[in-house]
Design a protein around this motif. Structure first.
Motif, PDB file in Angstrom:
ATOM      1  N   LEU A  93      49.761  76.826  21.535  1.00  0.00           N
ATOM      2  CA  LEU A  93      48.900  77.004  22.707  1.00  0.00           C
ATOM      3  C   LEU A  93      48.960  75.723  23.535  1.00  0.00           C
ATOM      4  CD1 LEU A  93      45.553  78.626  21.394  1.00  0.00           C
ATOM      5  CD2 LEU A  93      47.329  79.759  22.736  1.00  0.00           C
ATOM      6  N   PRO A  94      48.847  75.840  24.844  1.00  0.00           N
ATOM      7  CA  PRO A  94      48.791  77.053  25.658  1.00  0.00           C
ATOM      8  C   PRO A  94      50.157  77.711  25.793  1.00  0.00           C
ATOM      9  CG  PRO A  94      48.829  75.126  27.057  1.00  0.00           C
ATOM     10  CD  PRO A  94      48.756  74.609  25.651  1.00  0.00           C
ATOM     11  N   ASN A  95      50.171  78.922  26.362  1.00  0.00           N
ATOM     12  CA  ASN A  95      51.403  79.698  26.498  1.00  0.00           C
ATOM     13  C   ASN A  95      51.973  79.685  27.909  1.00  0.00           C
ATOM     14  OD1 ASN A  95      49.237  81.294  24.626  1.00  0.00           O
ATOM     15  ND2 ASN A  95      51.235  81.062  23.632  1.00  0.00           N
ATOM     16  N   ALA A  96      51.201  79.184  28.839  1.00  0.00           N
ATOM     17  CA  ALA A  96      51.629  78.978  30.224  1.00  0.00           C
ATOM     18  C   ALA A  96      50.680  77.951  30.805  1.00  0.00           C
ATOM     19  CB  ALA A  96      51.575  80.279  31.020  1.00  0.00           C
ATOM     20  N   MET A  97      51.024  77.439  31.988  1.00  0.00           N
ATOM     21  CA  MET A  97      50.157  76.412  32.556  1.00  0.00           C
ATOM     22  C   MET A  97      50.233  76.379  34.079  1.00  0.00           C
ATOM     23  SD  MET A  97      52.029  72.721  31.921  1.00  0.00           S
ATOM     24  CE  MET A  97      50.863  71.878  33.002  1.00  0.00           C
ATOM     25  N   ALA A  98      49.182  75.804  34.655  1.00  0.00           N
ATOM     26  CA  ALA A  98      49.156  75.448  36.066  1.00  0.00           C
ATOM     27  C   ALA A  98      49.194  73.932  36.139  1.00  0.00           C
ATOM     28  CB  ALA A  98      47.883  75.973  36.728  1.00  0.00           C
ATOM     29  N   GLY A  99      50.170  73.403  36.817  1.00  0.00           N
ATOM     30  CA  GLY A  99      50.318  71.966  36.956  1.00  0.00           C
ATOM     31  C   GLY A  99      49.642  71.447  38.210  1.00  0.00           C
ATOM     32  N   ALA A 100      49.754  70.155  38.410  1.00  0.00           N
ATOM     33  CA  ALA A 100      49.136  69.497  39.559  1.00  0.00           C
ATOM     34  C   ALA A 100      50.175  69.181  40.619  1.00  0.00           C
ATOM     35  CB  ALA A 100      48.432  68.214  39.117  1.00  0.00           C
ATOM     36  N   VAL A 101      49.717  69.192  41.864  1.00  0.00           N
ATOM     37  CA  VAL A 101      50.524  68.735  42.989  1.00  0.00           C
ATOM     38  C   VAL A 101      49.544  68.209  44.033  1.00  0.00           C
ATOM     39  CG1 VAL A 101      50.525  70.937  44.243  1.00  0.00           C
ATOM     40  CG2 VAL A 101      52.432  69.347  44.545  1.00  0.00           C
ATOM     41  N   PHE A 102      50.022  67.368  44.916  1.00  0.00           N
ATOM     42  CA  PHE A 102      49.194  66.855  45.998  1.00  0.00           C
ATOM     43  C   PHE A 102      49.928  67.188  47.295  1.00  0.00           C
ATOM     44  CE2 PHE A 102      48.266  64.592  42.165  1.00  0.00           C
ATOM     45  CZ  PHE A 102      46.886  64.675  42.117  1.00  0.00           C
ATOM     46  N   LEU A 103      49.497  68.283  47.915  1.00  0.00           N
ATOM     47  CA  LEU A 103      50.265  68.891  48.983  1.00  0.00           C
ATOM     48  C   LEU A 103      50.344  68.039  50.241  1.00  0.00           C
ATOM     49  CD1 LEU A 103      48.988  72.540  48.523  1.00  0.00           C
ATOM     50  CD2 LEU A 103      51.254  71.662  47.929  1.00  0.00           C
ATOM     51  N   ASP A 104      49.416  67.102  50.410  1.00  0.00           N
ATOM     52  CA  ASP A 104      49.443  66.259  51.588  1.00  0.00           C
ATOM     53  C   ASP A 104      50.107  64.907  51.335  1.00  0.00           C
ATOM     54  OD1 ASP A 104      47.400  65.487  49.906  1.00  0.00           O
ATOM     55  OD2 ASP A 104      45.881  65.281  51.463  1.00  0.00           O
ATOM     56  N   ARG A 105      50.792  64.771  50.194  1.00  0.00           N
ATOM     57  CA  ARG A 105      51.535  63.553  49.915  1.00  0.00           C
ATOM     58  C   ARG A 105      52.995  63.737  50.275  1.00  0.00           C
ATOM     59  NH1 ARG A 105      49.648  61.305  44.014  1.00  0.00           N
ATOM     60  NH2 ARG A 105      51.762  62.034  43.525  1.00  0.00           N
ATOM     61  N   ALA A 106      53.666  62.619  50.495  1.00  0.00           N
ATOM     62  CA  ALA A 106      55.074  62.662  50.888  1.00  0.00           C
ATOM     63  C   ALA A 106      55.960  63.232  49.791  1.00  0.00           C
ATOM     64  CB  ALA A 106      55.540  61.262  51.273  1.00  0.00           C
ATOM     65  N   ASP A 107      55.508  63.156  48.531  1.00  0.00           N
ATOM     66  CA  ASP A 107      56.328  63.642  47.421  1.00  0.00           C
ATOM     67  C   ASP A 107      56.041  65.096  47.059  1.00  0.00           C
ATOM     68  OD1 ASP A 107      53.848  63.429  46.232  1.00  0.00           O
ATOM     69  OD2 ASP A 107      54.494  62.152  44.570  1.00  0.00           O
ATOM     70  N   ALA A 108      55.307  65.834  47.892  1.00  0.00           N
ATOM     71  CA  ALA A 108      54.893  67.196  47.537  1.00  0.00           C
ATOM     72  C   ALA A 108      56.090  68.085  47.201  1.00  0.00           C
ATOM     73  CB  ALA A 108      54.071  67.813  48.667  1.00  0.00           C
ATOM     74  N   ALA A 109      57.113  68.088  48.030  1.00  0.00           N
ATOM     75  CA  ALA A 109      58.267  68.964  47.795  1.00  0.00           C
ATOM     76  C   ALA A 109      58.966  68.600  46.489  1.00  0.00           C
ATOM     77  CB  ALA A 109      59.242  68.877  48.957  1.00  0.00           C
ATOM     78  N   ALA A 110      59.131  67.310  46.223  1.00  0.00           N
ATOM     79  CA  ALA A 110      59.803  66.878  44.997  1.00  0.00           C
ATOM     80  C   ALA A 110      58.992  67.240  43.764  1.00  0.00           C
ATOM     81  CB  ALA A 110      60.049  65.370  45.046  1.00  0.00           C
ATOM     82  N   ILE A 111      57.671  67.074  43.827  1.00  0.00           N
ATOM     83  CA  ILE A 111      56.818  67.416  42.683  1.00  0.00           C
ATOM     84  C   ILE A 111      56.840  68.917  42.432  1.00  0.00           C
ATOM     85  CG2 ILE A 111      54.440  67.464  41.839  1.00  0.00           C
ATOM     86  CD1 ILE A 111      55.707  64.726  41.619  1.00  0.00           C
ATOM     87  N   ILE A 112      56.765  69.718  43.490  1.00  0.00           N
ATOM     88  CA  ILE A 112      56.824  71.170  43.330  1.00  0.00           C
ATOM     89  C   ILE A 112      58.127  71.583  42.665  1.00  0.00           C
ATOM     90  CG2 ILE A 112      57.014  73.352  44.596  1.00  0.00           C
ATOM     91  CD1 ILE A 112      55.009  72.161  46.629  1.00  0.00           C
ATOM     92  N   GLN A 113      59.224  71.017  43.118  1.00  0.00           N
ATOM     93  CA  GLN A 113      60.529  71.353  42.543  1.00  0.00           C
ATOM     94  C   GLN A 113      60.596  70.954  41.072  1.00  0.00           C
ATOM     95  OE1 GLN A 113      63.942  69.234  44.226  1.00  0.00           O
ATOM     96  NE2 GLN A 113      65.161  71.102  44.083  1.00  0.00           N
ATOM     97  N   ALA A 114      60.077  69.772  40.741  1.00  0.00           N
ATOM     98  CA  ALA A 114      60.106  69.303  39.354  1.00  0.00           C
ATOM     99  C   ALA A 114      59.199  70.148  38.471  1.00  0.00           C
ATOM    100  CB  ALA A 114      59.704  67.834  39.295  1.00  0.00           C
TER     101      ALA A 114
END
Length: 302
Positions: A87-108
């Protein structure tokens, strides 16, 4: 007892990781008041103990506001724990959509095997009477920078976990319509803490408008009222209204543990939910207790 998938819970190890809201002084303002009792490790074994009576077959981890300097560290840690504990069997991760690294974090995040969705709590106002539909609060759902980060979710295939009070659901409806390829999973019923007639009318109207967006789902969770015991009679009006508006196929239960453990036991919440939906057809009960979560988070069907 029908099987349960807990679609929203946390685990944390305060010795291994940093959670500023749990570890720093002074505590931040919190809707349930003093939360110092949460300053203890909470691991899969604790969840299993709390849910021992509930026929728990799977669970979904929700990001726990880990140190924002490295949101991927939390994701890697959860994967390590899941590999060891089951456990757990799936997850929701964190991102900060108004940061410059948002696209890179989403992809990772999207490349991680357990990640199905991401959360970033948007900024807003504290009271419904302060809401302005034309606002452009930095970091809000109306913020151009925040929305520029949000648009990367569609390409990633990840859902968005939205935690916001009901008076900002008009912003959420605009987001759902502008980005129809991204599922929005509304956390905690839109936070209907005010159970006055006026408060419930405002919440119901906002939820009714949001339900018109087919890409929005709702978690029947986190609806505790500060200072009041968790009782089925107290929660039934908001839970059943959400099911009526969105349908069982877009609703799922979740514990929000250990946070909601400040107000009620795991059994009090889940037994109460089972009581509230007991008069619905069994197929609808199964959807709410496990089927919607299994479909949304790509888990084996019970």
């Amino acid at each position: 007892m029908l099987p349960l998938i807990d679609a929203h819970h946390h685990i944390w190890d305060l010795d291994a990781n940093r959670y500023p809201w749990l570890q720093d002084e002074p505590p931040i303002p919190f809707r349930y008041g003093d939360y110092r009792a949460l300053r203890r490790n909470y691991m899969p074994s604790d969840l299993r103990h709390d849910a021992a009576r509930q026929n728990l077959i799977a669970s979904v981890y929700m990001e726990a506001e880990h140190d924002p300097a490295d949101p991927l560290r939390e994701t890697r840690w959860v994967h390590d724990i899941a590999a060891r504990e089951g456990l757990p069997n799936a997850m929701a991760g964190a991102v900060f959509l108004d940061r410059a690294d948002a696209a890179a974090i989403i992809q990772a995040q999207a490349a991680m095997p357990l990640v199905r969705s991401l959360r970033h709590k948007p900024k807003g106002v504290a009271r419904p009477q302060d809401y302005d539909a034309g606002h452009r609060i930095p970091g809000s759902m109306r913020c151009p920078t925040w929305r520029a980060g949000y648009r990367w979710l569609a390409e990633s295939g990840l859902h968005f976990e939205l935690q916001t009070p009901w008076w900002h659901l008009g912003d959420a409806l605009a987001l759902a319509r502008d980005f129809p390829a991204t599922r929005i999973i509304l956390n905690h019923l839109g936070l209907p803490a005010d159970r006055s007639a006026e408060g419930l009318t405002g919440w119901r109207d906002a939820m009714a408008r949001l339900s018109d967006a087919p890409n929005v789902l709702v978690k029947l969770s986190g609806c505790c009222v500060p200072g009041r015991l968790w009782m089925a009679a107290l929660q039934a009006p908001v839970v059943l209204e959400a099911v009526r508006l969105f349908g069982a196929e877009r609703c799922m239960v979740a514990s929000n543990f250990p946070v909601d453990g400040l107000i009620a036991s795991y059994d009090a919440i889940m037994d109460g939910m089972r009581i509230i939906i007991a008069d619905l057809p069994e197929a609808a009960q199964r959807r709410i207790l496990s089927g919607t979560a299994a479909e949304t988070y790509r888990l084996p069907a019970p």
